[in-house]
Motif scaffolding. Sequence first.
Motif, PDB file in Angstrom:
ATOM      1  N   LEU A  40      53.827 -29.334   7.441  1.00  0.00           N
ATOM      2  CA  LEU A  40      54.473 -30.484   6.814  1.00  0.00           C
ATOM      3  C   LEU A  40      55.895 -30.601   7.329  1.00  0.00           C
ATOM      4  O   LEU A  40      56.453 -29.658   7.891  1.00  0.00           O
ATOM      5  CB  LEU A  40      54.438 -30.404   5.290  1.00  0.00           C
ATOM      6  N   ALA A  81      47.574 -31.518   3.975  1.00  0.00           N
ATOM      7  CA  ALA A  81      48.379 -30.306   4.129  1.00  0.00           C
ATOM      8  C   ALA A  81      47.490 -29.116   4.465  1.00  0.00           C
ATOM      9  O   ALA A  81      47.839 -28.279   5.296  1.00  0.00           O
ATOM     10  CB  ALA A  81      49.174 -30.037   2.858  1.00  0.00           C
ATOM     11  N   ILE A 119      50.706 -23.399   3.580  1.00  0.00           N
ATOM     12  CA  ILE A 119      51.290 -24.141   4.701  1.00  0.00           C
ATOM     13  C   ILE A 119      52.120 -23.175   5.529  1.00  0.00           C
ATOM     14  O   ILE A 119      53.037 -22.533   5.014  1.00  0.00           O
ATOM     15  CB  ILE A 119      52.135 -25.315   4.190  1.00  0.00           C
ATOM     16  N   LEU A 143      50.225 -29.217  -3.362  1.00  0.00           N
ATOM     17  CA  LEU A 143      50.101 -28.954  -1.926  1.00  0.00           C
ATOM     18  C   LEU A 143      48.798 -28.214  -1.614  1.00  0.00           C
ATOM     19  O   LEU A 143      48.174 -28.463  -0.587  1.00  0.00           O
ATOM     20  CB  LEU A 143      51.300 -28.147  -1.426  1.00  0.00           C
TER      21      LEU A 143
END
Length: 154
Positions: free
Chosen positions: A102, A96, A127, A90
């Motif tokens: 996400l 991302a 994230i 990720l």
Amino acid sequence: MGMGSNRGGSGRVTMSEINVTPMVDVMLVLLIIFMVTAPLIQQGVKVNLPEARAAAVEASDKKLVLSIDAQKRIYIGEAEVPAAELETKLASNAKAQADKELYLHADRDVPYGVVVDVMAAAQRAGITNVGMITDPTTAARAPSSTKGKKEARR
């Protein structure tokens, strides 16, 4: 109808037309391969989503989808990723990192601890927004909504 020359009466005729039959055969095979694989590409990973009654958030097909199936296998898009490598994958995923967002698509039979571990790995990868994809309940489904369409919730 051949356009050729028959010089000297030797019986040899030169064909000037292109034989397209092999090309048509190849194109038909490619068309059949495309027709078989196209539905598989659009479905992604099959998971049994939990149902929830909540206001729907506008889902975008361009966002990164992280899926967890019933066997606890994790997928980024359609590529399976080992749980130990999830954070690094990720962190190196351009989509991302650009969106910092996400959608999590987890099967209803996946233990809560696995989902939390995946969300924590996503957070460590930078994230900040994780949307949970669920199936709308029957009461929450509006008559105008399209059947089978998934909704993202936050």
